[in-house]
Design an enzyme around this catalytic site. Structure first.
Site, PDB file in Angstrom:
ATOM      1  N   ARG A   1       0.856  -1.184   0.000  1.00 28.19           N
ATOM      2  CA  ARG A   1       0.000   0.000   0.000  1.00 28.19           C
ATOM      3  C   ARG A   1       0.895   1.237   0.000  1.00 28.19           C
ATOM      4  O   ARG A   1       2.021   1.206   0.484  1.00 28.19           O
ATOM      5  CB  ARG A   1      -0.905   0.023   1.233  1.00 28.19           C
ATOM      6  CG  ARG A   1      -1.851  -1.167   1.365  1.00 28.19           C
ATOM      7  CD  ARG A   1      -2.656  -1.061   2.651  1.00 28.19           C
ATOM      8  NE  ARG A   1      -3.623  -2.152   2.790  1.00 28.19           N
ATOM      9  CZ  ARG A   1      -3.371  -3.297   3.431  1.00 28.19           C
ATOM     10  NH1 ARG A   1      -2.181  -3.486   4.001  1.00 28.19           N
ATOM     11  NH2 ARG A   1      -4.298  -4.227   3.521  1.00 28.19           N
TER      12      ARG A   1
ATOM     13  N   LYS B   1      -2.644  -2.646   7.816  1.00 28.08           N
ATOM     14  CA  LYS B   1      -3.900  -2.282   8.465  1.00 28.08           C
ATOM     15  C   LYS B   1      -4.080  -3.084   9.750  1.00 28.08           C
ATOM     16  O   LYS B   1      -3.675  -4.237   9.836  1.00 28.08           O
ATOM     17  CB  LYS B   1      -5.079  -2.542   7.520  1.00 28.08           C
ATOM     18  CG  LYS B   1      -5.191  -1.526   6.390  1.00 28.08           C
ATOM     19  CD  LYS B   1      -6.451  -1.752   5.581  1.00 28.08           C
ATOM     20  CE  LYS B   1      -6.622  -0.693   4.518  1.00 28.08           C
ATOM     21  NZ  LYS B   1      -7.857  -0.897   3.713  1.00 28.08           N
TER      22      LYS B   1
ATOM     23  N   HIS C   1      -2.699   2.628  -5.758  1.00 28.45           N
ATOM     24  CA  HIS C   1      -3.405   1.385  -5.449  1.00 28.45           C
ATOM     25  C   HIS C   1      -3.628   0.550  -6.703  1.00 28.45           C
ATOM     26  O   HIS C   1      -3.827  -0.665  -6.619  1.00 28.45           O
ATOM     27  CB  HIS C   1      -4.732   1.695  -4.751  1.00 28.45           C
ATOM     28  CG  HIS C   1      -5.031   0.742  -3.630  1.00 28.45           C
ATOM     29  ND1 HIS C   1      -4.233   0.622  -2.505  1.00 28.45           N
ATOM     30  CD2 HIS C   1      -6.031  -0.179  -3.472  1.00 28.45           C
ATOM     31  CE1 HIS C   1      -4.733  -0.302  -1.705  1.00 28.45           C
ATOM     32  NE2 HIS C   1      -5.805  -0.810  -2.267  1.00 28.45           N
TER      33      HIS C   1
ATOM     34  N   ARG D   1      -0.908  -1.927  -6.789  1.00 24.42           N
ATOM     35  CA  ARG D   1      -1.153  -3.033  -5.842  1.00 24.42           C
ATOM     36  C   ARG D   1      -2.165  -4.015  -6.433  1.00 24.42           C
ATOM     37  O   ARG D   1      -2.003  -5.237  -6.327  1.00 24.42           O
ATOM     38  CB  ARG D   1      -1.645  -2.463  -4.513  1.00 24.42           C
ATOM     39  CG  ARG D   1      -1.992  -3.503  -3.452  1.00 24.42           C
ATOM     40  CD  ARG D   1      -2.241  -2.796  -2.129  1.00 24.42           C
ATOM     41  NE  ARG D   1      -3.016  -3.574  -1.181  1.00 24.42           N
ATOM     42  CZ  ARG D   1      -2.513  -4.453  -0.322  1.00 24.42           C
ATOM     43  NH1 ARG D   1      -1.211  -4.682  -0.314  1.00 24.42           N
ATOM     44  NH2 ARG D   1      -3.291  -5.092   0.533  1.00 24.42           N
TER      45      ARG D   1
ATOM     46  N   HIS E   1      -4.341  -9.315   3.683  1.00 27.37           N
ATOM     47  CA  HIS E   1      -5.789  -9.282   3.885  1.00 27.37           C
ATOM     48  C   HIS E   1      -6.176 -10.187   5.048  1.00 27.37           C
ATOM     49  O   HIS E   1      -5.765 -11.360   5.088  1.00 27.37           O
ATOM     50  CB  HIS E   1      -6.528  -9.754   2.627  1.00 27.37           C
ATOM     51  CG  HIS E   1      -6.496  -8.768   1.511  1.00 27.37           C
ATOM     52  ND1 HIS E   1      -6.777  -9.098   0.200  1.00 27.37           N
ATOM     53  CD2 HIS E   1      -6.219  -7.429   1.505  1.00 27.37           C
ATOM     54  CE1 HIS E   1      -6.675  -8.024  -0.562  1.00 27.37           C
ATOM     55  NE2 HIS E   1      -6.341  -7.014   0.207  1.00 27.37           N
TER      56      HIS E   1
ATOM     57  N   TYR F   1     -10.012 -10.601  -6.776  1.00 31.76           N
ATOM     58  CA  TYR F   1      -9.031 -10.769  -7.846  1.00 31.76           C
ATOM     59  C   TYR F   1      -9.301 -12.008  -8.686  1.00 31.76           C
ATOM     60  O   TYR F   1      -8.805 -12.114  -9.806  1.00 31.76           O
ATOM     61  CB  TYR F   1      -7.612 -10.796  -7.262  1.00 31.76           C
ATOM     62  CG  TYR F   1      -7.270  -9.479  -6.622  1.00 31.76           C
ATOM     63  CD1 TYR F   1      -7.038  -8.350  -7.401  1.00 31.76           C
ATOM     64  CD2 TYR F   1      -7.222  -9.341  -5.238  1.00 31.76           C
ATOM     65  CE1 TYR F   1      -6.759  -7.124  -6.819  1.00 31.76           C
ATOM     66  CE2 TYR F   1      -6.944  -8.128  -4.651  1.00 31.76           C
ATOM     67  CZ  TYR F   1      -6.713  -7.020  -5.439  1.00 31.76           C
ATOM     68  OH  TYR F   1      -6.462  -5.805  -4.862  1.00 31.76           O
TER      69      TYR F   1
END
Length: 306
Positions: A148, A177, A246, A249, A272, A281
């Site tokens: 990110r 995150k 992004h 990414r 994630h 994806y």
């Protein structure tokens, strides 16, 4: 001018003065109220006399008429605000929208570059000046490691901060995150780009600045400036579309999945927490497969009639 429901002008004034909504938002609210008035007239009722069954019918008609789910959700939100305001003004004693929900909007696919465009951007370098080497390093960390933008800009030269690069181990340790630290492998191209930048970093960085990537003033590179520089690099590389961090990414994840088919590995690399976030994806991968089929398979398209 389209008619508005009763008491709409005081309500819109409330939104303008007390809620301080922007003009664009006010126009959207007004359009939603016009739909309410027109729909109620078609049903033979008044907005203040609308009942839940008729409200459901009204929303169904808008949906059948082609109004997109997101527009329906915005319209319903505006109606709810209007009816709440009417109730607060003691102009209405019932909620005609109780239990009413807009159709769920489909989740848009993330935008990813094609493999050729992504490789062209990663290979592009506008010279050996410090800023060009820094920008090349930025691109390699975004696409080559799938980080990110916040993770890239949070990297320090040495351990102890939000993240750093261990070039000997060929990995990046980043704070993602939720405050979770993860390790991401670095390819040879990314390592070479980092090393080239580190060789000239001192020409820009302040002596006490810990950040890996710095701006022209010698301090940590800002996200806004990084976005501008990336867009410029993409334009110089001849890419036909605007590129934002992004997107690289997304491209990293999509291209990995196309090559490996290993959804769990891609989940780990992206950091994630939920596999469902990564599954988007697979839809991108299916689009890639479908395009390949349409372009290459002799039975994909009907033969033209002679």
């Amino acid at each position: 001018m389209s008619l508005l429901p009763e008491h709409s002008q005081p309500y819109l004034q409330h939104l303008r003065v007390e809620r301080r909504l922007a003009e664009r938002s006010l126009l959207l609210y007004e359009a939603a109220l016009q739909r309410l008035q027109a729909g109620c007239a078609a049903l033979g009722t008044a907005p203040l006399g609308l009942r839940p069954a008729a409200a459901r019918e009204l929303l169904a008609r808008l949906h059948a008429g082609g109004l997109a789910p997101r527009s329906l959700a915005l319209t319903l939100s505006a109606w709810r605000g209007y009816y709440r305001w009417l109730a607060a003004q003691r102009l209405l004693d019932h909620d005609p929208l109780v239990g009413l929900r807009a159709p769920k909007a489909g989740r848009p696919l993330p935008k990813a570059l094609g493999v050729d465009d992504a490789v062209a951007l990663a290979a592009h370098q506008a010279g050996d000046e410090p800023l060009a080497l820094r920008d090349h390093c930025l691109i390699e960390l975004l696409y080559g490691a799938g980080l990110r933008i916040s993770e890239v800009l949070g990297l320090d030269v040495a351990p102890g901060g939000a993240g750093y690069l261990d070039l000997q181990a060929a990995e990046a340790l980043v704070l993602g995150k939720g405050g979770k630290v993860r390790s991401v492998p670095l390819g040879q191209a990314a390592i070479a780009a980092v090393q080239a930048w580190l060789a000239v970093r001192a020409q820009l960085a302040k002596p006490d600045e810990p950040a890996l990537l710095v701006g022209e003033r010698g301090r940590r590179l800002s996200a806004s400036h990084a976005r501008v520089r990336l867009a410029q690099a993409a334009q110089q590389a001849g890419l036909p579309t605007h590129v934002h961090p992004h997107m690289l990414r997304h491209s990293y994840a999509s291209h990995l999945l196309q090559s490996s088919g290993d959804l769990r590995a891609v989940q780990e690399l992206l950091g994630h927490a939920n596999i469902r976030t990564t599954q988007v994806y697979t839809r991108l991968d299916w689009q890639h497969l479908a395009k390949t089929y349409d372009a290459a398979h002799p039975r994909a398209k009907p033969k033209a009639k002679p």
